[in-house]
Scaffold this motif. Structure first.
Motif, mmCIF file in Angstrom:
data_model
loop_
_atom_site.group_PDB
_atom_site.id
_atom_site.type_symbol
_atom_site.label_atom_id
_atom_site.label_comp_id
_atom_site.label_asym_id
_atom_site.label_seq_id
_atom_site.Cartn_x
_atom_site.Cartn_y
_atom_site.Cartn_z
ATOM 1 N N LEU A 125 6.853 5.471 10.165
ATOM 2 C CA LEU A 125 6.165 3.959 9.859
ATOM 3 C C LEU A 125 4.716 4.027 10.352
ATOM 4 O O LEU A 125 4.297 4.621 11.351
ATOM 5 C CB LEU A 125 6.874 2.933 10.606
ATOM 6 C CG LEU A 125 8.400 2.598 10.211
ATOM 7 C CD1 LEU A 125 9.276 1.994 11.393
ATOM 8 C CD2 LEU A 125 8.271 1.687 9.080
ATOM 9 N N THR A 126 3.859 3.292 9.472
ATOM 10 C CA THR A 126 2.544 3.089 9.853
ATOM 11 C C THR A 126 2.416 1.894 11.071
ATOM 12 O O THR A 126 3.437 1.237 11.260
ATOM 13 C CB THR A 126 1.711 2.459 8.761
ATOM 14 O OG1 THR A 126 2.099 1.443 8.289
ATOM 15 C CG2 THR A 126 1.700 3.612 7.622
ATOM 16 N N ILE A 127 1.370 1.964 11.827
ATOM 17 C CA ILE A 127 1.034 0.770 12.626
ATOM 18 C C ILE A 127 1.308 -0.641 12.002
ATOM 19 O O ILE A 127 2.090 -1.525 12.799
ATOM 20 C CB ILE A 127 -0.162 0.698 13.457
ATOM 21 C CG1 ILE A 127 -0.549 2.026 14.071
ATOM 22 C CG2 ILE A 127 -0.635 -0.310 14.272
ATOM 23 C CD1 ILE A 127 -1.890 2.431 14.591
ATOM 24 N N LYS A 128 0.799 -0.867 10.904
ATOM 25 C CA LYS A 128 1.083 -2.162 10.294
ATOM 26 C C LYS A 128 2.468 -2.289 9.791
ATOM 27 O O LYS A 128 3.164 -3.506 10.153
ATOM 28 C CB LYS A 128 0.216 -2.391 8.891
ATOM 29 C CG LYS A 128 0.302 -3.637 8.152
ATOM 30 C CD LYS A 128 -0.422 -3.661 7.111
ATOM 31 C CE LYS A 128 -0.432 -4.886 6.407
ATOM 32 N NZ LYS A 128 -1.464 -5.062 5.033
ATOM 33 N N GLU A 129 3.396 -1.645 9.387
ATOM 34 C CA GLU A 129 4.777 -1.536 9.035
ATOM 35 C C GLU A 129 5.389 -1.688 10.371
ATOM 36 O O GLU A 129 6.559 -2.398 10.408
ATOM 37 C CB GLU A 129 5.200 -0.220 8.456
ATOM 38 C CG GLU A 129 4.707 -0.110 7.090
ATOM 39 C CD GLU A 129 4.926 1.361 6.557
ATOM 40 O OE1 GLU A 129 4.656 1.330 5.166
ATOM 41 O OE2 GLU A 129 5.204 2.068 7.041
ATOM 42 N N ARG A 130 5.070 -1.017 11.326
ATOM 43 C CA ARG A 130 5.929 -1.327 12.714
ATOM 44 C C ARG A 130 5.741 -2.792 13.361
ATOM 45 O O ARG A 130 6.667 -3.320 13.753
ATOM 46 C CB ARG A 130 5.308 -0.148 13.725
ATOM 47 C CG ARG A 130 5.734 1.231 13.475
ATOM 48 C CD ARG A 130 5.018 2.065 14.677
ATOM 49 N NE ARG A 130 5.347 1.678 15.871
ATOM 50 C CZ ARG A 130 6.375 2.262 16.560
ATOM 51 N NH1 ARG A 130 7.382 2.924 15.867
ATOM 52 N NH2 ARG A 130 6.667 1.719 17.682
ATOM 53 N N SER A 131 4.406 -3.232 12.823
ATOM 54 C CA SER A 131 4.474 -4.594 13.399
ATOM 55 C C SER A 131 5.359 -5.555 12.764
ATOM 56 O O SER A 131 5.547 -6.577 13.149
ATOM 57 C CB SER A 131 2.737 -4.882 13.207
ATOM 58 O OG SER A 131 2.699 -6.414 13.693
ATOM 59 N N ALA A 132 5.277 -5.516 11.221
ATOM 60 C CA ALA A 132 6.276 -6.222 10.625
ATOM 61 C C ALA A 132 7.501 -6.177 11.194
ATOM 62 O O ALA A 132 8.441 -7.135 10.871
ATOM 63 C CB ALA A 132 6.236 -5.845 9.097
ATOM 64 N N LEU A 133 8.060 -5.102 11.781
ATOM 65 C CA LEU A 133 9.375 -5.123 12.102
ATOM 66 C C LEU A 133 9.682 -5.494 13.437
ATOM 67 O O LEU A 133 10.741 -5.530 13.922
ATOM 68 C CB LEU A 133 9.984 -3.724 12.008
ATOM 69 C CG LEU A 133 10.027 -3.193 10.562
ATOM 70 C CD1 LEU A 133 10.092 -1.554 10.553
ATOM 71 C CD2 LEU A 133 10.880 -3.862 9.698
#
Length: 238
Positions: free
Chosen positions: A117-125
């Motif tokens: 996951l990217t940092i942005k994707e991790r933040s969404a989760l």
């Protein structure tokens, strides 16, 4: 048909989670969300027949490909705001549709079998309460579930997955055990997944025999079933 059959199960588990964690608003991560069917059903009073009628009948509210009409249809259902959905699926178009309609709060469009996951994707989760799945196990493996769970691990979410009987959940349960989750099979939550064709029958029954899965229902009904697995920190899931 599993999202429809799973709806009351999820509602029961959500109620248990609220009681155990003393929470009202929930953040749900739908792994393999596709076009947001789980979100559509769980955030409204609609059932799957309602959606079929809306999309497929000539006069159905969603039979025309007009995005503004689709958004209005779901808005008029009174979408619940005490449940927030984040979708995870490799199909950009499917996730984009669910986002545009307001069914999902956020989406992760990535093949997590092959990359992190990217940092942005991790933040969404982050800060998820419950991870759910109604059909992607067997296509998404332990690699995907481990990556999704690791991104939300600080909030210790539960995982509720419906797994078709031709697939094993053992590897995913083992991956979740690394996060100190206990996984149990809840027999009473077993639900029909779909009707299989005569040509599929022998292959499905052979696979089930190889996995050691009891096949009485598949042999007698013509439907393949899905078992429900719940993973949670020790002592939490009821």
């Amino acid at each position: 048909m599993i999202p429809d059959r799973a709806k009351p199960v999820f509602e029961s588990i959500f109620a248990d989670y609220r009681r155990v964690r003393n929470k009202t608003k929930l953040k749900i991560v739908d792994v393999g969300c596709s076009y947001g069917v789980n979100a559509a059903l769980l955030r409204t009073n609609l059932d799957l027949d309602d959606l079929y009628a809306a999309y497929l009948e000539p006069s159905g509210s969603l039979s025309r490909q007009e995005a503004i009409e689709h958004r209005a249809f779901f808005r008029n259902q009174g979408l619940r705001d005490d449940i927030q959905f984040v979708g995870v699926d490799p199909s950009f178009r499917a996730v984009r549709y669910a986002l545009d309609l307001g069914l999902l709060e956020a989406g992760v469009t990535a093949d997590l079998e092959t990359r992190d996951l990217t940092i942005k994707e991790r933040s969404a989760l982050a800060d998820a309460d419950i991870l759910i799945s109604t059909g992607c196990v067997g296509y998404a493996t332990a690699a995907t579930f481990a990556r999704v769970y690791e991104a939300s691990a600080t909030s210790r979410p539960w995982v509720v997955a419906f797994v078709m009987h031709r697939f094993s959940y053992d590897d995913i349960a083992a991956a979740l055990r690394a996060f100190s989750l206990e996984t149990r099979l809840v027999e009473r939550f077993r639900r029909r997944q779909y009707r299989f064709s005569p040509t599929e029958r022998q292959a499905i029954l052979k696979t089930m025999a190889k996995l050691g899965i009891e096949d009485r229902l598949e042999r007698t009904t013509g439907y393949i079933y899905a078992s429900c697995y719940i993973s949670a920190p020790p002592g939490e899931a009821l």
